[in-house]
Design a protein around this motif. Structure first.
Motif, PDB file in Angstrom:
ATOM      1  N   GLU A  53      -2.199 -11.218  30.655  1.00 37.90           N
ATOM      2  CA  GLU A  53      -2.606 -12.623  30.582  1.00 37.90           C
ATOM      3  C   GLU A  53      -3.904 -12.886  31.331  1.00 37.90           C
ATOM      4  N   ASN A  54      -4.079 -12.242  32.475  1.00 38.71           N
ATOM      5  CA  ASN A  54      -5.311 -12.391  33.241  1.00 38.71           C
ATOM      6  C   ASN A  54      -5.354 -11.297  34.287  1.00 38.71           C
ATOM      7  N   LEU A  55      -6.475 -11.205  34.960  1.00 42.69           N
ATOM      8  CA  LEU A  55      -6.578 -10.230  36.033  1.00 42.69           C
ATOM      9  C   LEU A  55      -7.571 -10.691  37.075  1.00 42.69           C
ATOM     10  N   GLU A  56      -7.540  -9.977  38.175  1.00 40.01           N
ATOM     11  CA  GLU A  56      -8.416 -10.279  39.296  1.00 40.01           C
ATOM     12  C   GLU A  56      -8.924  -8.966  39.865  1.00 40.01           C
ATOM     13  N   TYR A  57     -10.226  -8.933  40.175  1.00 37.14           N
ATOM     14  CA  TYR A  57     -10.811  -7.768  40.823  1.00 37.14           C
ATOM     15  C   TYR A  57     -11.086  -8.105  42.278  1.00 37.14           C
ATOM     16  N   GLU A  58     -10.723  -7.177  43.160  1.00 41.10           N
ATOM     17  CA  GLU A  58     -11.052  -7.290  44.582  1.00 41.10           C
ATOM     18  C   GLU A  58     -11.927  -6.125  44.970  1.00 41.10           C
ATOM     19  N   GLY A  59     -12.947  -6.410  45.749  1.00 42.49           N
ATOM     20  CA  GLY A  59     -13.862  -5.352  46.155  1.00 42.49           C
ATOM     21  C   GLY A  59     -13.864  -5.137  47.649  1.00 42.49           C
ATOM     22  N   ARG A 131      -6.004  -6.266  39.792  1.00 45.49           N
ATOM     23  CA  ARG A 131      -4.623  -6.753  39.741  1.00 45.49           C
ATOM     24  C   ARG A 131      -4.427  -7.393  38.378  1.00 45.49           C
ATOM     25  N   GLN A 132      -3.529  -6.805  37.579  1.00 46.13           N
ATOM     26  CA  GLN A 132      -3.235  -7.328  36.247  1.00 46.13           C
ATOM     27  C   GLN A 132      -1.954  -8.149  36.293  1.00 46.13           C
ATOM     28  N   VAL A 133      -1.987  -9.301  35.631  1.00 46.29           N
ATOM     29  CA  VAL A 133      -0.805 -10.151  35.496  1.00 46.29           C
ATOM     30  C   VAL A 133      -0.373 -10.083  34.036  1.00 46.29           C
ATOM     31  N   PHE A 134       0.890  -9.692  33.836  1.00 47.69           N
ATOM     32  CA  PHE A 134       1.415  -9.505  32.489  1.00 47.69           C
ATOM     33  C   PHE A 134       2.169 -10.748  32.009  1.00 47.69           C
ATOM     34  N   TRP A 141      -1.292  -3.374  40.440  1.00 49.73           N
ATOM     35  CA  TRP A 141      -2.624  -3.049  40.936  1.00 49.73           C
ATOM     36  C   TRP A 141      -3.043  -1.735  40.303  1.00 49.73           C
ATOM     37  N   VAL A 142      -4.294  -1.661  39.868  1.00 54.94           N
ATOM     38  CA  VAL A 142      -4.834  -0.478  39.221  1.00 54.94           C
ATOM     39  C   VAL A 142      -5.993   0.053  40.051  1.00 54.94           C
ATOM     40  N   ASN A 143      -6.057   1.386  40.185  1.00 55.24           N
ATOM     41  CA  ASN A 143      -7.117   2.065  40.944  1.00 55.24           C
ATOM     42  C   ASN A 143      -7.095   1.717  42.425  1.00 55.24           C
ATOM     43  N   CYS A 144      -5.945   1.360  42.922  1.00 57.40           N
ATOM     44  CA  CYS A 144      -5.796   1.020  44.334  1.00 57.40           C
ATOM     45  C   CYS A 144      -5.486   2.302  45.111  1.00 57.40           C
ATOM     46  N   PRO A 145      -6.174   2.503  46.235  1.00 56.06           N
ATOM     47  CA  PRO A 145      -5.912   3.741  47.000  1.00 56.06           C
ATOM     48  C   PRO A 145      -4.507   3.752  47.606  1.00 56.06           C
TER      49      PRO A 145
END
Length: 145
Positions: A53-59, A131-134, A141-145
């Motif tokens: 539905e949406n996502l958020e990127y954190e850097g 962070r993907q919201v389904f 969370w994707v690609n998170c260490p």
């Protein structure tokens, strides 16, 4: 936030603002260039069979420095005339551009190769997590260490 221009690097940013592919292509324009290749990574509405539905990127605070480093490495290729690359952070909607890159060279094969290297290195090294919201209300969370 944009980086100061270094040789061959015309635009680098990690920003909450929408990304403009045409501006990146214009930033790498060079009278020596016979090819400009660009890439736009766009938020899609699915991932591994699940509706997004949406996502958020954190850097990480170092994200801009890492992006500058990657851009400078690609720009150091003697075939490359100019490089522009930006990654968006914050909330994004389906269809928004998350990553935009453009490279100019004298010939198309070198431009395609350099742009592919640029995108691959950004994806591999940039400390930005998604962070993907389904649709079912779960998230990951994707690609998170």
């Amino acid at each position: 936030m944009s980086a100061p221009t270094t040789t061959g690097v015309t635009r680098v940013a990690v920003t909450t603002e929408p990304l403009d592919l045409a501006a990146h292509e214009a930033a790498v324009a060079d009278p020596r260039a016979g090819a400009v290749v660009s890439f736009q990574g766009v938020v899609r509405n699915h991932d591994h069979g699940r509706v997004v539905e949406n996502l958020e990127y954190e850097g990480h605070p170092s994200a801009l420095d890492v992006l500058r480093e990657v851009a400078a490495e690609i720009a150091a290729d003697p075939d490359v005339h100019a490089v522009a690359v930006s990654h968006r952070i914050g909330p994004l909607a389906i269809g928004d551009a998350a990553l935009v890159a453009a490279v100019s060279t004298a010939h198309r094969a070198a431009a395609f190769a350099a742009c592919a290297r640029l995108v691959d290195e950004v994806k591999a090294r940039l400390p930005i997590w998604k962070r993907q919201v389904f649709a079912d209300g779960t998230e990951e969370w994707v690609n998170c260490p």
